[in-house]
Design a protein around this motif. Structure first.
Motif, mmCIF file in Angstrom:
data_model
loop_
_atom_site.group_PDB
_atom_site.id
_atom_site.type_symbol
_atom_site.label_atom_id
_atom_site.label_comp_id
_atom_site.label_asym_id
_atom_site.label_seq_id
_atom_site.Cartn_x
_atom_site.Cartn_y
_atom_site.Cartn_z
ATOM 1 N N VAL A 114 68.262 127.773 90.522
ATOM 2 C CA VAL A 114 68.879 127.013 91.612
ATOM 3 C C VAL A 114 69.568 125.768 91.060
ATOM 4 C CG1 VAL A 114 68.342 125.603 93.663
ATOM 5 C CG2 VAL A 114 67.352 127.880 93.422
ATOM 6 N N GLU A 115 68.914 125.078 90.113
ATOM 7 C CA GLU A 115 69.548 123.899 89.494
ATOM 8 C C GLU A 115 70.866 124.278 88.826
ATOM 9 O OE1 GLU A 115 66.536 122.309 86.847
ATOM 10 O OE2 GLU A 115 66.376 120.537 88.115
ATOM 11 N N MET A 116 70.861 125.392 88.086
ATOM 12 C CA MET A 116 72.063 125.837 87.403
ATOM 13 C C MET A 116 73.172 126.151 88.414
ATOM 14 S SD MET A 116 72.472 128.862 84.544
ATOM 15 C CE MET A 116 72.002 130.139 85.677
ATOM 16 N N LYS A 117 72.832 126.830 89.507
ATOM 17 C CA LYS A 117 73.827 127.152 90.522
ATOM 18 C C LYS A 117 74.380 125.891 91.177
ATOM 19 C CE LYS A 117 72.481 131.826 91.702
ATOM 20 N NZ LYS A 117 72.157 132.766 92.778
ATOM 21 N N MET A 118 73.521 124.898 91.382
ATOM 22 C CA MET A 118 73.996 123.643 91.987
ATOM 23 C C MET A 118 74.941 122.909 91.030
ATOM 24 S SD MET A 118 70.578 122.251 93.958
ATOM 25 C CE MET A 118 71.271 120.641 94.206
ATOM 26 N N ARG A 119 74.620 122.888 89.744
ATOM 27 C CA ARG A 119 75.520 122.257 88.768
ATOM 28 C C ARG A 119 76.862 122.978 88.736
ATOM 29 N NH1 ARG A 119 70.756 121.916 85.477
ATOM 30 N NH2 ARG A 119 71.417 123.831 84.443
ATOM 31 N N ASN A 120 76.834 124.300 88.733
ATOM 32 C CA ASN A 120 78.073 125.077 88.741
ATOM 33 C C ASN A 120 78.889 124.805 90.005
ATOM 34 O OD1 ASN A 120 77.437 126.204 86.281
ATOM 35 N ND2 ASN A 120 76.669 128.134 87.147
ATOM 36 N N ALA A 121 78.215 124.690 91.145
ATOM 37 C CA ALA A 121 78.921 124.412 92.397
ATOM 38 C C ALA A 121 79.551 123.022 92.364
ATOM 39 C CB ALA A 121 77.959 124.535 93.577
ATOM 40 N N GLU A 122 78.831 122.052 91.796
ATOM 41 C CA GLU A 122 79.393 120.697 91.690
ATOM 42 C C GLU A 122 80.616 120.687 90.774
ATOM 43 O OE1 GLU A 122 76.322 117.958 90.500
ATOM 44 O OE2 GLU A 122 75.124 118.380 92.284
ATOM 45 N N ARG A 123 80.515 121.401 89.650
ATOM 46 C CA ARG A 123 81.667 121.488 88.734
ATOM 47 C C ARG A 123 82.860 122.154 89.428
ATOM 48 N NH1 ARG A 123 78.363 124.021 84.408
ATOM 49 N NH2 ARG A 123 77.047 122.319 83.731
ATOM 50 N N ALA A 124 82.585 123.236 90.139
ATOM 51 C CA ALA A 124 83.666 123.947 90.840
ATOM 52 C C ALA A 124 84.304 123.047 91.899
ATOM 53 C CB ALA A 124 83.115 125.221 91.483
ATOM 54 N N LYS A 125 83.492 122.268 92.593
ATOM 55 C CA LYS A 125 84.021 121.353 93.604
ATOM 56 C C LYS A 125 84.911 120.296 92.944
ATOM 57 C CE LYS A 125 82.635 117.902 96.951
ATOM 58 N NZ LYS A 125 81.537 117.072 97.441
ATOM 59 N N GLU A 126 84.438 119.715 91.828
ATOM 60 C CA GLU A 126 85.227 118.712 91.116
ATOM 61 C C GLU A 126 86.548 119.310 90.625
ATOM 62 O OE1 GLU A 126 82.596 117.331 88.058
ATOM 63 O OE2 GLU A 126 81.352 116.190 89.469
ATOM 64 N N ASP A 127 86.472 120.516 90.071
ATOM 65 C CA ASP A 127 87.697 121.193 89.606
ATOM 66 C C ASP A 127 88.653 121.437 90.776
ATOM 67 O OD1 ASP A 127 86.794 121.220 87.017
ATOM 68 O OD2 ASP A 127 86.131 123.334 87.054
ATOM 69 N N ALA A 128 88.145 121.872 91.886
ATOM 70 C CA ALA A 128 88.991 122.136 93.064
ATOM 71 C C ALA A 128 89.631 120.843 93.565
ATOM 72 C CB ALA A 128 88.167 122.788 94.168
#
Length: 153
Positions: A114-128
């Motif tokens: 879950v932590e890994m998925k949250m980090r990936n989601a935050e990165r994707a949001k920043e990239d977007a």
């Protein structure tokens, strides 16, 4: 000095009447309490099968020895059953602990996932957000350039 009779060897101290009375009283209280509670474990000593086999004289050293052996056999059986019960409970608790360790391992894996998925989601949001800002700037530049061309026409 001592008789050849082994029980008399153990009761040479009981020459004083008060010692004999104390021992007799203690044994009779314990036996009466156990009989009243109905808890009479099996006699494993093999010396006496029942109280009917006891010598006739209740104050004799042999009677005291027989009573003590009976008492010891009862206590031994009671303690062995308690030990067996505690060992069984220990095995159950150890099994429960193993199960809890397994569940804890699974929970840790799930938490790290879950932590890994949250980090990936935050990165994707920043990239977007970065891409949106770039697109916004490009659109503004395009409209400035395109708007300037339309003015010349």
């Amino acid at each position: 000095m001592f008789e050849e009779n082994p029980p008399s060897r153990y009761f040479t101290r009981l020459a004083h009447p008060e010692d004999s009375q104390e021992t007799s009283t203690a044994v009779s209280h314990v036996l009466r309490d156990q009989e009243n509670t109905g808890h009479v474990p099996a006699d494993n000593s093999g010396s006496f099968a029942s109280s009917g086999d006891l010598p006739a004289n209740p104050t004799s050293p042999q009677n005291h020895l027989a009573n003590l052996k009976l008492l010891m056999a009862r206590q031994k059986a009671e303690y062995e059953s308690k030990i067996a019960s505690l060992e069984q409970r220990n095995r159950e608790l150890q099994s429960e602990i193993k199960g809890m360790h397994s569940k804890l391992g699974q929970q840790r894996k799930w938490y790290s996932l879950v932590e890994m998925k949250m980090r990936n989601a935050e990165r994707a949001k920043e990239d977007a957000e970065r891409r949106n800002e770039m697109l916004q700037k490009e659109m503004e530049e395009f409209f400035e350039t395109f708007g300037g061309i339309n003015k010349w026409k």
